[in-house]
Design a protein around this motif. Sequence first.
Motif, mmCIF file in Angstrom:
data_model
loop_
_atom_site.group_PDB
_atom_site.id
_atom_site.type_symbol
_atom_site.label_atom_id
_atom_site.label_comp_id
_atom_site.label_asym_id
_atom_site.label_seq_id
_atom_site.Cartn_x
_atom_site.Cartn_y
_atom_site.Cartn_z
ATOM 1 N N LEU A 5 0.825 -1.168 0.018
ATOM 2 C CA LEU A 5 -0.130 0.068 0.065
ATOM 3 C C LEU A 5 0.832 1.119 0.120
ATOM 4 O O LEU A 5 1.947 1.309 0.606
ATOM 5 C CB LEU A 5 -1.007 -0.066 1.093
ATOM 6 N N SER A 6 0.312 2.230 -0.612
ATOM 7 C CA SER A 6 1.027 3.683 -0.621
ATOM 8 C C SER A 6 0.432 4.725 0.271
ATOM 9 O O SER A 6 -0.669 4.332 0.737
ATOM 10 C CB SER A 6 1.209 4.221 -2.224
ATOM 11 N N THR A 7 1.096 5.568 0.599
ATOM 12 C CA THR A 7 0.213 6.725 1.512
ATOM 13 C C THR A 7 -0.843 7.190 0.601
ATOM 14 O O THR A 7 -1.896 7.738 1.146
ATOM 15 C CB THR A 7 1.417 8.050 1.936
ATOM 16 N N TYR A 8 -0.796 7.001 -0.835
ATOM 17 C CA TYR A 8 -1.686 7.618 -1.627
ATOM 18 C C TYR A 8 -3.168 6.736 -1.563
ATOM 19 O O TYR A 8 -4.056 7.151 -2.062
ATOM 20 C CB TYR A 8 -1.548 7.624 -3.088
ATOM 21 N N ALA A 9 -2.789 5.493 -0.886
ATOM 22 C CA ALA A 9 -4.164 4.670 -0.449
ATOM 23 C C ALA A 9 -4.735 5.052 0.729
ATOM 24 O O ALA A 9 -5.911 4.839 1.125
ATOM 25 C CB ALA A 9 -3.820 3.176 -0.283
ATOM 26 N N VAL A 38 4.358 -4.544 1.890
ATOM 27 C CA VAL A 38 5.107 -3.252 1.570
ATOM 28 C C VAL A 38 4.468 -2.330 1.945
ATOM 29 O O VAL A 38 3.066 -2.327 1.399
ATOM 30 C CB VAL A 38 5.630 -3.425 -0.065
ATOM 31 N N PHE A 39 5.224 -1.211 2.422
ATOM 32 C CA PHE A 39 4.398 0.234 2.355
ATOM 33 C C PHE A 39 5.133 1.001 1.599
ATOM 34 O O PHE A 39 6.360 1.536 1.840
ATOM 35 C CB PHE A 39 4.086 0.615 3.896
ATOM 36 N N GLN A 40 4.544 2.035 0.840
ATOM 37 C CA GLN A 40 5.474 3.065 0.197
ATOM 38 C C GLN A 40 5.029 4.359 0.569
ATOM 39 O O GLN A 40 3.817 4.934 0.562
ATOM 40 C CB GLN A 40 5.315 2.972 -1.390
ATOM 41 N N ILE A 41 6.062 4.894 1.318
ATOM 42 C CA ILE A 41 5.647 6.531 1.899
ATOM 43 C C ILE A 41 6.121 7.369 0.539
ATOM 44 O O ILE A 41 7.457 7.642 0.327
ATOM 45 C CB ILE A 41 6.753 6.577 2.840
ATOM 46 N N CYS A 42 5.214 7.931 0.100
ATOM 47 C CA CYS A 42 5.284 8.736 -1.268
ATOM 48 C C CYS A 42 4.888 9.907 -1.241
ATOM 49 O O CYS A 42 3.727 10.148 -0.721
ATOM 50 C CB CYS A 42 4.588 7.822 -2.349
ATOM 51 N N ILE A 232 2.146 -1.781 -6.022
ATOM 52 C CA ILE A 232 1.938 -0.840 -4.843
ATOM 53 C C ILE A 232 0.578 -0.231 -5.193
ATOM 54 O O ILE A 232 0.260 0.533 -6.084
ATOM 55 C CB ILE A 232 2.980 0.047 -4.871
ATOM 56 N N VAL A 233 -0.400 -0.386 -4.117
ATOM 57 C CA VAL A 233 -1.826 -0.030 -4.264
ATOM 58 C C VAL A 233 -1.969 1.789 -3.979
ATOM 59 O O VAL A 233 -1.457 1.859 -3.140
ATOM 60 C CB VAL A 233 -2.804 -0.666 -3.607
#
Length: 267
Positions: A5-9, A38-42, A232-233
């Motif tokens: 997941l991304s912060t955009y989720a 996974v976590f994407q801090i975007c 990445i969602v």
Amino acid sequence: MSVGLSTYAYFWRMSASSPRQMALDDALRDAASLGVDVFQICDHAPLDDADDERLNEWGGLAAALGLEIEVGTRGTDPVHLARYLHIARAVGARLVRSMWTSGDDQPDNAETERRLASALPAYRGAGVTLALETYEQVPTTRLLDVVRRLDDPHLGICLDPANTVAALEHPDDVVARTAPYVRNWHVKDFDFIRSPGWVGFHYTGVPIGTGKLRYDAIHEALSPDQLGINEIVEFWLPWQGDPETTARTEADWAATTIDYLRSKHSA
């Protein structure tokens, strides 16, 4: 390959519009509760100025939760990319997603190539990959030209086939061109929805499996399982009229999207 997941989720739940605004720590814990890897801090502003102690805290929390971290920013200025390499190392990330431009900083091909050539040796030495995202402000052919010329295994593409539609690039074409260079994949569904009165369209996010995303075809083109490309969602969730409904819908989309991807991987 892992699903994340991304912060955009968490766009609305982490925004000031939410009466119960989630901090990054909260989002990490929520992502872990959904069972992602996974976590994407975007494009998360607090990363820019965080000191090493705070960065290490986030990295430690992610590790304790069993989450791999990726980070994301914008731009190719070598000083900024060096800062994000430092951030990546502090939180334990092996991938930095960036974008060709950042605000008024819109370099041409030659300048972008020069900048990346300057930044990449440090990324290579740290074992961190830099992935440049496909989006409407830079034609995909230009993006690929620079990536090909530099020919570095630690430079690749972050594929977002939804973004480039705004530049009249068809997602299928973008996927086909970029597939050999993709290192990261932003997964979200999208569609054209008629405006009220049938005057024009909105190009917007929709629940996974209901729009124009050709997930199976993209998955086949990328072979993420074999090549280790994380999915990445993200969402383009429209405002739902009030904070509570919007937050609840965003949480529902996260859960249903993860379930959708799991069903595809187990098929």
